[in-house]
Design a protein around this motif. Structure first.
Motif, PDB file in Angstrom:
ATOM      1  N   ASP A   1      61.407  -2.273  29.304  1.00  0.00           N
ATOM      2  CA  ASP A   1      61.240  -0.889  28.847  1.00  0.00           C
ATOM      3  C   ASP A   1      59.782  -0.468  28.755  1.00  0.00           C
ATOM      4  OD1 ASP A   1      63.974  -1.030  28.667  1.00  0.00           O
ATOM      5  OD2 ASP A   1      64.052  -0.911  26.477  1.00  0.00           O
TER       6      ASP A   1
ATOM      7  N   SER B   1      66.809   2.372  36.057  1.00  0.00           N
ATOM      8  CA  SER B   1      66.740   1.838  34.697  1.00  0.00           C
ATOM      9  C   SER B   1      67.626   0.596  34.638  1.00  0.00           C
ATOM     10  CB  SER B   1      67.248   2.882  33.705  1.00  0.00           C
ATOM     11  OG  SER B   1      67.472   2.287  32.445  1.00  0.00           O
TER      12      SER B   1
ATOM     13  N   THR C   1      67.108   3.376  28.280  1.00  0.00           N
ATOM     14  CA  THR C   1      66.065   4.020  29.077  1.00  0.00           C
ATOM     15  C   THR C   1      66.619   4.800  30.267  1.00  0.00           C
ATOM     16  OG1 THR C   1      65.711   2.009  30.378  1.00  0.00           O
ATOM     17  CG2 THR C   1      64.292   2.348  28.434  1.00  0.00           C
TER      18      THR C   1
ATOM     19  N   ARG D   1      65.458   8.465  30.213  1.00  0.00           N
ATOM     20  CA  ARG D   1      64.002   8.495  30.407  1.00  0.00           C
ATOM     21  C   ARG D   1      63.650   8.217  31.866  1.00  0.00           C
ATOM     22  NH1 ARG D   1      60.396   4.346  27.129  1.00  0.00           N
ATOM     23  NH2 ARG D   1      60.265   3.272  29.097  1.00  0.00           N
TER      24      ARG D   1
ATOM     25  N   ASP E   1      64.390  11.326  33.800  1.00  0.00           N
ATOM     26  CA  ASP E   1      63.406  12.366  33.490  1.00  0.00           C
ATOM     27  C   ASP E   1      62.097  12.155  34.240  1.00  0.00           C
ATOM     28  OD1 ASP E   1      65.083  13.750  31.775  1.00  0.00           O
ATOM     29  OD2 ASP E   1      64.249  12.856  29.948  1.00  0.00           O
TER      30      ASP E   1
ATOM     31  N   ASP F   1      72.418  12.243  26.220  1.00  0.00           N
ATOM     32  CA  ASP F   1      71.818  10.967  25.810  1.00  0.00           C
ATOM     33  C   ASP F   1      71.908  10.777  24.296  1.00  0.00           C
ATOM     34  OD1 ASP F   1      70.376   8.512  26.374  1.00  0.00           O
ATOM     35  OD2 ASP F   1      68.610   9.499  25.519  1.00  0.00           O
TER      36      ASP F   1
END
Length: 94
Positions: free
Chosen positions: A35, A48, A53, A56, A59, A91
């Motif tokens: 991570d 991921s 994560t 994220r 994104d 999320d």
């Protein structure tokens, strides 16, 4: 696909080495399960490797996830890909 899963292998492949390995023909992706090192890597699509994560990674421009939660929450995770405007809400609901 390269796998960087230090919790299972006890070896962490740093991002600069992953970028170097991306120069090998047909090495196109990495499952990043460290991570702290989750970042875009030149020459690799980033997946991921951990549930927490997934959003994220998307994104920041990652291509998806290879994660345990997809076995039980696949439709919701698919929505995170297809509906980026709802990603944070989806999320948070996990």
């Amino acid at each position: 696909m390269l796998y960087n899963v230090p919790s299972r292998t006890a070896i962490d492949v740093p991002n600069d080495l992953l970028a170097e390995l991306a120069q090998i023909e047909r090495v196109d992706y990495v499952k990043q399960a460290n991570d702290d090192n989750l970042a875009l890597i030149d020459g690799l699509g980033v997946y991921s490797g951990n549930n927490e994560t997934f959003a994220r990674a998307l994104d920041m421009g990652g291509v998806g996830g290879i994660v345990v939660a997809s076995h039980v929450a696949g439709p919701q995770m698919r929505r995170m890909i297809d509906e980026p405007e709802n990603r944070a809400e989806l999320d948070a609901a996990r």
